[in-house]
Design an enzyme around this catalytic site. Structure first.
Site, PDB file in Angstrom:
ATOM      1  N   ASN A  36     -15.284   4.914  29.279  1.00 17.69           N
ATOM      2  CA  ASN A  36     -16.791   5.915  29.260  1.00 17.69           C
ATOM      3  C   ASN A  36     -17.198   6.683  29.580  1.00 17.69           C
ATOM      4  O   ASN A  36     -16.055   7.354  30.553  1.00 17.69           O
ATOM      5  CB  ASN A  36     -17.221   4.910  28.143  1.00 17.69           C
ATOM      6  N   ASP A  37     -18.233   6.521  30.325  1.00 17.65           N
ATOM      7  CA  ASP A  37     -19.288   7.567  30.924  1.00 17.65           C
ATOM      8  C   ASP A  37     -18.132   7.920  32.480  1.00 17.65           C
ATOM      9  O   ASP A  37     -17.525   7.142  33.132  1.00 17.65           O
ATOM     10  CB  ASP A  37     -20.021   7.649  31.212  1.00 17.65           C
ATOM     11  N   GLN A  53     -17.510   3.951  34.106  1.00 22.06           N
ATOM     12  CA  GLN A  53     -17.509   2.765  33.012  1.00 22.06           C
ATOM     13  C   GLN A  53     -16.315   2.764  33.670  1.00 22.06           C
ATOM     14  O   GLN A  53     -15.354   3.234  31.864  1.00 22.06           O
ATOM     15  CB  GLN A  53     -18.237   3.700  32.403  1.00 22.06           C
ATOM     16  N   TRP A  61     -15.310  -1.642  24.874  1.00 18.17           N
ATOM     17  CA  TRP A  61     -16.184  -2.098  25.621  1.00 18.17           C
ATOM     18  C   TRP A  61     -16.784  -3.516  26.155  1.00 18.17           C
ATOM     19  O   TRP A  61     -16.864  -3.996  25.182  1.00 18.17           O
ATOM     20  CB  TRP A  61     -17.747  -0.841  24.662  1.00 18.17           C
ATOM     21  N   PHE A  96     -22.869  -0.619  35.529  1.00 24.02           N
ATOM     22  CA  PHE A  96     -23.221   0.199  34.557  1.00 24.02           C
ATOM     23  C   PHE A  96     -23.382   2.061  35.755  1.00 24.02           C
ATOM     24  O   PHE A  96     -23.420   2.703  36.527  1.00 24.02           O
ATOM     25  CB  PHE A  96     -24.587   0.654  33.625  1.00 24.02           C
ATOM     26  N   SER A  97     -23.843   2.941  35.067  1.00 23.62           N
ATOM     27  CA  SER A  97     -23.250   4.780  35.080  1.00 23.62           C
ATOM     28  C   SER A  97     -23.921   4.166  36.501  1.00 23.62           C
ATOM     29  O   SER A  97     -25.585   3.789  36.939  1.00 23.62           O
ATOM     30  CB  SER A  97     -23.706   5.921  34.119  1.00 23.62           C
ATOM     31  N   ARG A 160     -31.768   3.226  32.885  1.00 23.65           N
ATOM     32  CA  ARG A 160     -30.428   2.868  33.832  1.00 23.65           C
ATOM     33  C   ARG A 160     -30.036   4.641  34.158  1.00 23.65           C
ATOM     34  O   ARG A 160     -30.876   5.583  33.741  1.00 23.65           O
ATOM     35  CB  ARG A 160     -29.891   2.677  32.730  1.00 23.65           C
ATOM     36  N   ASP A 161     -28.666   4.366  34.969  1.00 21.46           N
ATOM     37  CA  ASP A 161     -27.937   5.987  34.763  1.00 21.46           C
ATOM     38  C   ASP A 161     -28.643   7.161  36.128  1.00 21.46           C
ATOM     39  O   ASP A 161     -28.661   7.841  36.159  1.00 21.46           O
ATOM     40  CB  ASP A 161     -27.594   6.751  33.520  1.00 21.46           C
ATOM     41  N   GLU A 214     -29.719   8.731  28.230  1.00 22.71           N
ATOM     42  CA  GLU A 214     -28.916   8.480  28.987  1.00 22.71           C
ATOM     43  C   GLU A 214     -28.053   9.274  29.556  1.00 22.71           C
ATOM     44  O   GLU A 214     -28.779  10.715  29.373  1.00 22.71           O
ATOM     45  CB  GLU A 214     -28.346   7.892  28.202  1.00 22.71           C
TER      46      GLU A 214
HETATM   47  C1  FRU Z   1     -23.559   6.323  28.353  1.00 19.10           C
HETATM   48  C2  FRU Z   1     -24.286   4.609  27.965  1.00 19.10           C
HETATM   49  C3  FRU Z   1     -25.280   4.670  29.485  1.00 19.10           C
HETATM   50  C4  FRU Z   1     -24.585   3.735  30.187  1.00 19.10           C
HETATM   51  C5  FRU Z   1     -23.019   3.423  29.795  1.00 19.10           C
HETATM   52  C6  FRU Z   1     -22.820   2.119  29.784  1.00 19.10           C
HETATM   53  O1  FRU Z   1     -22.615   5.908  27.520  1.00 19.10           O
HETATM   54  O2  FRU Z   1     -24.346   4.851  27.338  1.00 19.10           O
HETATM   55  O3  FRU Z   1     -25.664   5.021  29.180  1.00 19.10           O
HETATM   56  O4  FRU Z   1     -24.842   2.949  31.496  1.00 19.10           O
HETATM   57  O5  FRU Z   1     -22.781   3.728  29.076  1.00 19.10           O
HETATM   58  O6  FRU Z   1     -21.521   1.564  29.846  1.00 19.10           O
END
Ligand code: FRU
Length: 486
Positions: A36-37, A53, A61, A96-97, A160-161, A214
């Protein structure tokens, strides 16, 4: 066994089982399984690094790792070993991100350690962590992790992130969080990336901008400040906010002394179906370059059946246009992908459908209409399969709308997205097609539309079409693009 080696082995095995039908030719993807991200976009020792990710064990996921690619030119990417695996208690449910910085030659990743307190009820305990590398490939987690153990009063365990950048002598970090149903971005400051001082809330929802923000990013662009983020929970309104979650931005003035950010209204950054969790970085040419995840949570992802899922968008340069609106265009290096060029027509009056046989599925198209000299009510192009399938891009003169219709190319439900264009004089389209993706840049980046498509038929060609009247085509040129992964 070492968690990174184990993940790498799983990935290599999964790679052997992949079905290539929807694999992309010039976008960042993992060798197999889920991504993902985009994370940690950075230029380090002269090369571009992108992390993402990644769940190396499954096409769905799961416990997040950081996958890794690098490139010398933002076009040709090379996979590197998985950079992070969840190994410690503070990140037991995933790395995570986050982002990356070059700290005096040490590549430093700043990411979120995720712990599920109750995954069903969405109760999380998230903290911020660091990992460093001298070679840009192998990373060591900081002994002092987490460097930020707990969210501030204004936030919650959804914390997060981290996006980190330098301003003056200090490092700054913006993070996404929520309190109740109010999404926010909060700011921290540090001298050494280890000890962080909380500065407060940078911006938050007024009740209409989502319950959780996010992947925030905060940067200067052409003299203004931009807060880019991916809010969850904005309600759809006409053509706006039609995806499950959005990515968009606020533009304004920022004062580092007072942490005051005075900004305008939220604007979506892209109007297609699949564009999320976008991040940016500044490269050594001074360009603000963005990359996003080219999918959307909970959408139909047929490539899962093929043993992989997820891709990142093309790198796009951001500039600030009139009315504080961001213009987004593919980076100029992408012309390196062009293998053969064909100009189909120039200054041509179109009075009926014009079909061009093009069998390749890695393409860049340039189509320009002189709208001032067009009497037709609608003009556009269709990317056609040999039978019924088509992806349609249409401009409707009456309401100045650009419409992307993927309902006959794998998005049977909710296949249409529309957005307004300012000018009614010119329609200039630059379209990138890469087997299972389409990215449209209209009128020099005023509008972009990014969607995944899942055609089942072979490609037949591209059709220029019009409805009721005539149309003036200024130019229709296309390029067959290179497959960087073959
Ligand atoms: C965004 C998210 C982030 C998180 C990550 C987890 O798509 O939900 O907020 O860190 O993906 O994989």
């Amino acid at each position: 066994m070492d968690k990174l080696l184990q993940a790498e082995e799983a990935l290599q095995n999964a790679k052997k089982k992949i079905n290539n039908r929807y694999r992309l030719g010039y976008h960042i993807m993992a060798p197999a399984n889920w991504i993902n991200d985009p994370n940690g976009l950075v230029q380090y020792k002269g090369e571009y690094h992108v992390f993402y990710q990644h769940h190396p064990y499954d096409e769905n996921w799961g416990p997040m790792h950081w996958g890794h690619v690098k490139s010398k030119d933002l076009v040709h990417w090379e996979h590197l070993p998985i950079a992070l695996a969840p190994t410690e208690d503070y990140e037991k449910d995933g790395c995570f991100s986050g982002s990356a910085v070059d700290h005096n030659g040490i590549l430093t990743l700043i990411y979120t350690g995720n712990i599920f307190i109750d995954q069903e009820k969405d109760i999380l305990d998230q903290s911020q962590c660091i990992a460093t590398s001298n070679d840009g490939i192998h990373f060591t987690k900081e002994i002092a992790n987490p460097v930020i153990t707990r969210h501030p009063e204004e936030g919650s365990g959804h914390f997060r992130d981290p996006k980190v950048w330098k301003h003056g002598d200090y490092w700054y970090m913006v993070l996404g969080t929520r309190k109740g149903d109010i999404g926010k971005a909060v700011l921290y400051k540090s001298i050494d990336l280890r000890k962080w001082e909380y500065l407060g809330v940078l911006a938050e929802s007024d009740g209409t901008l989502g319950y959780m923000w996010e992947c925030p990013d905060f940067f200067e662009l052409d003299g203004k400040y931009v807060l880019l983020f991916s809010p969850q929970g904005i309600e759809a309104k006409g053509d706006l906010y039609n995806n499950l979650f959005q990515t968009g931005y606020l533009v304004g003035e920022y004062n580092y002394e007072t942490n005051e950010f005075v900004h305008g209204a939220f604007i979506e950054l892209d109007n297609g179906h699949d564009f999320y969790a976008v991040q940016t970085f500044l490269d050594n040419k001074g360009r603000r370059i963005s990359i996003g995840w080219m999918d959307m949570w909970e959408s139909n992802m047929p490539s899962k059946e093929d043993g992989w899922c997820g891709a990142l968008t093309l790198p796009r340069e951001l500039k600030l246009g009139e009315d504080n609106k961001i213009l987004m265009n593919p980076v100029e290096e992408l012309t390196l992908l062009r293998e053969t060029e064909r100009t189909v027509c120039k200054n041509h009056i179109l009075s009926s459908v014009y079909f061009v046989e093009i069998k390749e599925d890695l393409l860049e198209l340039r189509v320009e209409f002189d709208l001032a000299k067009t009497s037709a009510e609608a003009v556009g192009l269709k990317i056609c399969g040999i039978n019924q399938e088509k992806t349609t891009i249409m401009y409707q003169k009456e309401n100045k709308k650009l419409v992307l219709d993927c309902s006959k190319s794998g998005k049977e439900e909710d296949g249409i997205r529309s957005t307004m264009l300012k000018s009614d004089q010119l329609l200039s389209l630059r379209v990138f097609i890469d087997r299972s993706s389409i990215e449209i840049f209209a009128n020099d980046g005023e509008v972009s539309m990014t969607s995944r498509i899942y055609p089942k038929e072979e490609r037949l060609g591209v059709e220029l079409f019009l409805e009721n009247g005539e149309a003036q085509v200024i130019d229709f040129t296309y390029w067959v693009l290179k497959d960087i992964w073959r």
